[in-house]
Design a protein around this motif. Structure first.
Motif, PDB file in Angstrom:
ATOM      1  N   LEU A 230       4.810  11.164  10.398  1.00 42.29           N
ATOM      2  CA  LEU A 230       4.933   9.814   9.838  1.00 42.29           C
ATOM      3  C   LEU A 230       6.206   9.103  10.268  1.00 42.29           C
ATOM      4  O   LEU A 230       6.286   7.871  10.173  1.00 42.29           O
ATOM      5  N   GLY A 231       7.209   9.880  10.747  1.00 38.93           N
ATOM      6  CA  GLY A 231       8.564   9.379  10.675  1.00 38.93           C
ATOM      7  C   GLY A 231       9.251   8.879  11.917  1.00 38.93           C
ATOM      8  O   GLY A 231      10.367   8.361  11.818  1.00 38.93           O
ATOM      9  N   ASP A 232       8.678   9.015  13.109  1.00 32.95           N
ATOM     10  CA  ASP A 232       9.421   8.602  14.303  1.00 32.95           C
ATOM     11  C   ASP A 232       9.724   7.111  14.269  1.00 32.95           C
ATOM     12  O   ASP A 232       8.813   6.272  14.224  1.00 32.95           O
ATOM     13  N   GLY A 233      11.019   6.786  14.282  1.00 36.74           N
ATOM     14  CA  GLY A 233      11.450   5.395  14.254  1.00 36.74           C
ATOM     15  C   GLY A 233      11.274   4.709  12.915  1.00 36.74           C
ATOM     16  O   GLY A 233      11.491   3.507  12.795  1.00 36.74           O
TER      17      GLY A 233
ATOM     18  N   VAL B  38       9.232   5.497   4.338  1.00 40.22           N
ATOM     19  CA  VAL B  38       8.791   6.674   3.592  1.00 40.22           C
ATOM     20  C   VAL B  38       9.859   6.996   2.551  1.00 40.22           C
ATOM     21  O   VAL B  38      11.024   7.209   2.899  1.00 40.22           O
ATOM     22  N   VAL B  39       9.462   7.001   1.281  1.00 35.56           N
ATOM     23  CA  VAL B  39      10.361   7.414   0.201  1.00 35.56           C
ATOM     24  C   VAL B  39      10.225   8.925   0.072  1.00 35.56           C
ATOM     25  O   VAL B  39       9.139   9.434  -0.210  1.00 35.56           O
ATOM     26  N   THR B  40      11.327   9.640   0.293  1.00 37.97           N
ATOM     27  CA  THR B  40      11.248  11.092   0.473  1.00 37.97           C
ATOM     28  C   THR B  40      11.723  11.914  -0.714  1.00 37.97           C
ATOM     29  O   THR B  40      11.639  13.152  -0.673  1.00 37.97           O
TER      30      THR B  40
ATOM     31  N   ARG C  87       0.868  -1.177   0.000  1.00 35.21           N
ATOM     32  CA  ARG C  87       0.000   0.000   0.000  1.00 35.21           C
ATOM     33  C   ARG C  87       0.902   1.222   0.000  1.00 35.21           C
ATOM     34  O   ARG C  87       1.735   1.389   0.901  1.00 35.21           O
ATOM     35  N   ILE C  88       0.745   2.070  -1.016  1.00 35.47           N
ATOM     36  CA  ILE C  88       1.618   3.231  -1.199  1.00 35.47           C
ATOM     37  C   ILE C  88       0.745   4.483  -1.161  1.00 35.47           C
ATOM     38  O   ILE C  88      -0.044   4.729  -2.067  1.00 35.47           O
ATOM     39  N   GLU C  89       0.890   5.247  -0.089  1.00 31.97           N
ATOM     40  CA  GLU C  89       0.104   6.475   0.060  1.00 31.97           C
ATOM     41  C   GLU C  89       0.891   7.659  -0.487  1.00 31.97           C
ATOM     42  O   GLU C  89       2.070   7.831  -0.176  1.00 31.97           O
ATOM     43  N   VAL C  90       0.221   8.472  -1.293  1.00 37.88           N
ATOM     44  CA  VAL C  90       0.827   9.674  -1.878  1.00 37.88           C
ATOM     45  C   VAL C  90       0.712  10.814  -0.869  1.00 37.88           C
ATOM     46  O   VAL C  90      -0.393  11.237  -0.517  1.00 37.88           O
TER      47      VAL C  90
ATOM     48  N   PHE D  73       6.256   9.067  -0.510  1.00 40.02           N
ATOM     49  CA  PHE D  73       5.424   7.866  -0.555  1.00 40.02           C
ATOM     50  C   PHE D  73       5.565   7.104   0.754  1.00 40.02           C
ATOM     51  O   PHE D  73       6.669   6.703   1.122  1.00 40.02           O
ATOM     52  N   HIS D  74       4.437   6.945   1.450  1.00 39.76           N
ATOM     53  CA  HIS D  74       4.387   6.167   2.685  1.00 39.76           C
ATOM     54  C   HIS D  74       4.014   4.743   2.307  1.00 39.76           C
ATOM     55  O   HIS D  74       2.904   4.491   1.831  1.00 39.76           O
TER      56      HIS D  74
END
Length: 268
Positions: free
Chosen positions: A176-179, A142-144, A115-118, A131-132
């Protein structure tokens, strides 16, 4: 040629052979596929380098290609990868779509067993997205793109970069990003995206204070209600704030100063 290297159980990276001051050791293309899935998703085809693009195609079959933002070191190979694989290329900017639709903010894409969230993350450019990526069996990533890099800091790019947008995007990525691992467009994997985002925010705020100090030393006042940036001020601020950077990155430093001044002189 660089080899495809696993970075998580469902993500591998292929580094393009395009090193430089702005690309570090090369643009990262990511190949995403959950274990057992029949197709892959490629994020950021990279430059128009035939060996690089064929390696991405050979890691397939490629079912979908996604783009984080408009810059050529991420998009120049998109049309060719579409030709090689037939996979649709989707981006937030329709100019970089090939056989696919524009990405919609908040859209959830089901592909390659993932599952890829925009996630819109403008600031580096207006069309920047992250992309989460989630799967039931593994921690998310997360692709940043270039919003958060593996080393150094990103540039707020003219003509459509915005420091205000960038700071807001850092807030989104921190949530979205902690850890959580970040997979950047340049540089190594970020092992704690939330921590890196906080470092980025502190750096930006420190630079803003340096710009304010430079303006005071130049006798330039920032109007309370905003206004135009006085002519020639950007160059003088660059000299004052970025006097320690290598000449090869001075154009990027100037872009950052222009973005900082636009932020400070914008109406509040």
């Amino acid at each position: 040629m660089n080899a495809l290297t696993p970075v998580t159980p469902f993500a591998a990276v292929l580094r393009a052979d395009n090193p430089g001051p702005m690309t570090l050791d090369g643009t990262r293309s990511y190949v995403l596929r959950a274990p057992g899935a029949g197709t892959t998703v490629v994020v950021d085809p990279g430059p128009d380098d035939d060996a690089h693009l064929r390696a991405l195609a050979d890691a397939g079959p490629v079912g979908l290609v996604l783009v984080t933002h408009r810059h050529g070191d991420h998009t120049a190979g998109a049309a060719r990868l579409h030709e090689l694989t037939g996979a649709p290329v989707r981006a937030a900017d329709v100019a970089h779509c090939h056989g696919g639709d524009e990405l919609r903010p908040g859209e959830a894409i089901e592909a390659a067993g993932l599952r890829i969230e925009v996630v819109p993350t403008p600031g580096h450019t207006a069309d920047s997205v992250s992309f989460h990526v989630t799967t039931p069996a593994e921690p998310p990533v997360v692709v940043t793109g270039d919003t958060v890099l593996g080393e150094g800091t990103t540039v707020i790019s003219e003509p459509d970069g915005s420091l205000g947008d960038y700071l807001a995007s850092l807030d989104v990525l921190e949530q979205l990003g902690d850890g959580v691992q970040g997979l950047p467009g340049h540089g190594p994997v970020v092992h704690d995206l939330g921590d890196r985002v906080r470092q980025y925010r502190a750096h930006r705020l420190e630079r803003l204070e340096q710009v304010r100090a430079a303006l005071r030393s130049l006798g330039v006042e920032v109007p309370d209600g905003g206004g135009p940036v006085p002519e020639g001020v950007a160059e003088r601020v660059v000299e004052a704030v970025y006097d320690d950077v290598d000449e090869s990155v001075l154009p990027a430093a100037r872009q950052s100063v222009v973005a900082q001044l636009a932020y400070l002189f914008s109406p509040r």
